[in-house]
Write an enzyme that holds these catalytic residues in place. Structure first.
Site, mmCIF file in Angstrom:
data_model
loop_
_atom_site.group_PDB
_atom_site.id
_atom_site.type_symbol
_atom_site.label_atom_id
_atom_site.label_comp_id
_atom_site.label_asym_id
_atom_site.label_seq_id
_atom_site.Cartn_x
_atom_site.Cartn_y
_atom_site.Cartn_z
ATOM 1 C CD GLU A 109 -12.294 -24.637 -9.329
ATOM 2 O OE1 GLU A 109 -11.739 -24.089 -8.352
ATOM 3 O OE2 GLU A 109 -12.203 -25.844 -9.573
ATOM 4 C CE LYS A 111 -5.367 -16.881 -7.407
ATOM 5 N NZ LYS A 111 -5.276 -16.141 -6.164
ATOM 6 C CG ASP A 113 -8.516 -11.119 -2.917
ATOM 7 O OD1 ASP A 113 -7.530 -11.768 -2.509
ATOM 8 O OD2 ASP A 113 -8.491 -9.897 -3.103
ATOM 9 C CD GLU A 168 -8.747 -18.531 -0.887
ATOM 10 O OE1 GLU A 168 -8.356 -19.712 -0.979
ATOM 11 O OE2 GLU A 168 -8.000 -17.552 -0.991
ATOM 12 C CE1 TYR A 220 -8.817 -23.892 -3.362
ATOM 13 C CE2 TYR A 220 -10.424 -22.193 -2.875
ATOM 14 C CZ TYR A 220 -9.151 -22.695 -2.749
ATOM 15 O OH TYR A 220 -8.215 -22.037 -2.013
ATOM 16 C CE LYS A 308 -4.052 -12.305 -9.054
ATOM 17 N NZ LYS A 308 -2.903 -12.446 -8.207
ATOM 18 C CB CYS A 402 2.139 23.943 9.920
ATOM 19 S SG CYS A 402 1.331 22.516 10.652
ATOM 20 C CB CYS A 405 0.896 24.535 14.587
ATOM 21 S SG CYS A 405 2.424 24.394 13.636
ATOM 22 C CB CYS A 418 5.153 21.209 10.509
ATOM 23 S SG CYS A 418 4.806 21.994 12.091
ATOM 24 C CB CYS A 424 2.419 20.971 15.449
ATOM 25 S SG CYS A 424 1.398 20.664 14.002
#
Ligand code: IVH
Length: 658
Positions: A109, A111, A113, A168, A220, A308, A402, A405, A418, A424
């Site tokens: 089957e 899997k 998620d 699921e 399932y 997996k 930065c 600024c 910074c 800023c």
């Protein structure tokens, strides 16, 4: 009709329809009609500032109450993983050592998620939907699950006395994108993945929101059941599900070990064309007798394995490497890339973390890079493909000033910083975004776009200015892209946060390394904001969860005061932390059974929850108390067997300290 009368009428109507929908499964009106009634009531109540006793507060927008807990009849186990054929072979060899001279058929089957769910049917009727939780005890999310139309409310054919059916819950990729688009329009934080969105929606206490999001499901698995169910294999079980209209995935197949291997390849091959996410295949021994013989090792069955798949990854091209300034002044490099769709998310920016990572990858503008994203994990660049460089690549310039600024940056180990603070603009924006976010002050209607406007236009120079925005009402209402109504809603939302709870406010302050749980520990310990602000190093160190670094961060934060706390305090009225004298129920699991003269069960439940207890529906060794009414039934028997403390109706008031 005068407003007050209309409100009263609407409340009664909504209560009645809520009951018809959730308790009796017999709605008289469509969801859209219900939503219209709800919207009308919300508007009128807002006008008059009434919310408390309204049905709206019952399905309120901020999840604060806990879900009831419930024990599974049969534990919901996890699966061991394999990642390649060799590992699968070992799994199969272990099975063949225990089951000799019998043919073994496997089911294969996808899997999915998503989020595991267990539905209980009693005498054919759907009575409960429970999340996996810790595998033994989950949370009761029946109402939310019932928003999924294709879940049968009844098992019509061959229903046993009771049965747990497992599956699921997930979002399809296009629905996930729509949800995120809407969240963006609403100025709310987006979900990082379909799985994360499904988890957030399943545990969302605002049913109106849940109904707007089309959760989906595949089934399932068979959980616990009464002995009158006669099903001998996974194949028979899936057939039973199909006959009874439970959604079962069409990629499931059955066969030998060789077949299993081919099917895994087929499922992997179709992965990118599916409208939902899968992260592997699940291979199960088909025959239940054989499953029973094989049994379990720790928390996983010996008769099933998850094969997996690798995390999704795709190649893309680096358009630029830029630097962004966060609220604490850390400057983080990130790559903008040609957009790629990975695991349902359109990715165009990828963080490069820090200067060391830029060096390690040796990344250049125009490089071809491999972008990987696994589940909820933020996208990463895992590889620079240096072999396909054609000379057009440009080295990354590390900025000296930065980008927001223009002040000189400092190097601190692998980080650039910074240290201008709230002057800023990027730091102010980062800080502001944190302050208003869902987990902090939870102000609706402030997305990045409007926040940026507020700062660019000079309306917000420090956080306290948020509470003075009404001065700019006319200007804000004429801003392009922000309707009058959304600005009015924004003002309402801001006003509703003027009296925050102490822990919410501490979290919103955004002290470095002080998140939700530390904020809550600080609130519990110091009880008022003034006491916290005066705390010395030794005082802070008294809290178990606070160590040297966090204590110093807190002291340094109050000392340098980057946010202008005094100005903020002028606008806010922070609630002290109140320890309920009734905290004797804190975290206690309490089952209510039977009927009562003086209270309704709902009332008792609400009081328990108010006092920090957890109303639970089934008696187990984890139950702390059972509140006993008349005609209590089997829970009483079980409580007696387990020796759980009983509270009879005459003792309830005392027990609840009413
Ligand atoms: S069977 C003992 N089948 O994966 C059997 N689980 O890592 C355990 N899952 O908790 C479950 N698709 O939430 C099974 N076709 C499938 C599945 C599946 C997704 C999830 C399930 C489980 C987790 C285990």
């Amino acid at each position: 009709m005068p407003i007050n009368d209309e409100i009263k009428k609407l409340r009664e109507e909504i209560d009645r329809h809520n009951k018809l929908y959730h308790t009796e499964d017999n709605p008289e009106i469509t969801d859209a009609e219900f939503d219209a009634l709800y919207a009308r009531l919300k508007k009128l109540e807002k006008k008059l500032g009434l919310i408390d006793s309204s049905p709206i507060s019952k399905v309120g927008s901020k999840p604060s109450k806990n879900f009831e807990k419930h024990d599974h009849l049969k534990p919901m186990l996890s699966l061991s993983n394999v990642f390649n054929f060799e590992e699968f072979n070992k799994f199969e060899e272990r099975i063949n050592k225990r089951i000799i001279n019998e043919e073994i058929i496997y089911s294969v089957e996808p899997k999915f998620d998503g989020i595991g769910i267990s539905l209980t049917y009693e005498n054919g009727n759907l009575v409960r939907a429970v999340t996996r939780g810790d595998g033994i005890t989950g949370e009761v999310v029946t109402e939310n699950v019932k928003t999924i139309d294709n879940i049968p409310r009844k098992i019509e054919q061959g229903a046993p006395q009771n049965i747990e059916i497992r599956g699921e819950i997930f979002f399809r990729l296009n629905d996930f994108e729509k949800i995120n688009e809407q969240l963006e329009i609403d100025g709310s934080k987006k979900f990082v993945s379909p799985r994360n969105a499904a988890a957030g929606t399943l545990r969302n206490l605002d049913l109106v929101t849940v109904k707007q999001r089309p959760l989906d499901v595949f089934f399932y698995g068979l959980g616990g059941h009464s002995l009158d169910l006669n099903i001998q294999s996974q194949k028979e079980f899936l057939k039973f599900l199909e006959i009874n209209d439970f959604p079962v995935n069409e990629l499931v197949s059955f066969g030998s070990k060789e077949h299993a291997r081919e099917s895994v390849d087929q499922i992997l091959g179709s992965r990118d064309s599916l409208s939902y996410e899968i992260d592997g295949a699940v291979i199960k021994v088909n025959d239940f007798n054989q499953q029973n013989k094989l049994g379990f090792v720790s928390k996983a069955p010996r008769w099933a394995i998850a094969w997996k798949f690798p995390a999704s990854e795709k190649y893309s091209k680096v358009a630029d490497v830029l630097f962004s300034v966060g609220r604490t002044g850390i400057v983080t490099p990130y790559a903008t890339i040609e957009p790629v769709l990975i695991s349902g998310a359109n990715i165009s920016n990828v963080t490069l973390h820090n200067l060391d990572e830029v060096k390690r990858l040796d990344i250049k503008v125009n490089d071809t890079v491999l972008v990987k994203r696994a589940g909820d994990v933020i996208p990463q660049i895992t590889k620079v493909n240096a072999e396909v460089r054609d000379g057009s690549e440009k080295v990354v310039n590390i900025p000296e000033f930065c980008p927001s600024c223009g002040d000189p940056l400092k190097e601190e180990g692998p980080f650039l910083r910074c240290d201008v603070g709230m002057k800023c603009p990027a730091q102010l924006l980062g800080y502001f975004e944190h302050f208003v976010s869902r987990k902090a002050m939870n102000i609706d209607g402030l997305g990045t776009k409007i926040n940026q406007h507020l700062i660019d236009l000079g309306y917000v120079k420090e956080v306290a200015d948020l509470y003075k925005l009404r001065k700019f009402e006319t200007e804000l209402k004429s801003l392009e892209g922000f309707g009058e109504k959304s600005i009015d809603n924004l003002f309402d939302s801001i006003e509703s946060t003027r009296s925050p709870e102490l822990e919410t406010f501490i979290n919103a302050l955004g002290m470095p390394e002080v998140g939700e749980s530390t904020a809550s520990a600080l609130a519990r310990h110091f009880k008022s904001f003034d006491t916290l602000r005066l705390a010395k190093y030794e005082d802070l160190m008294q809290i178990d969860s606070i160590g040297d670094v966090v204590a110093r961060n807190i002291l340094e934060f109050f000392e340098s005061d980057p946010v202008g706390i005094d100005n903020l305090l002028q606008e806010l009225n922070i609630n002290d932390f109140v320890v309920s004298e009734l905290s004797h129920l804190d975290g206690k699991r309490i089952v209510i059974t039977g009927s009562f003269n003086e209270f309704s069960r709902e009332e008792i439940k609400d009081i328990i929850k108010e006092k920090g207890g957890v109303p639970s529906s089934g008696v187990s060794p984890n139950t702390d108390f059972v509140i006993l009414g008349e005609n209590p039934g089997s829970k009483y028997k079980k409580a007696m067997e387990l020796g759980i403390e009983l509270v009879t109706e005459d003792k309830i008031k005392n027990f609840l300290k009413l």
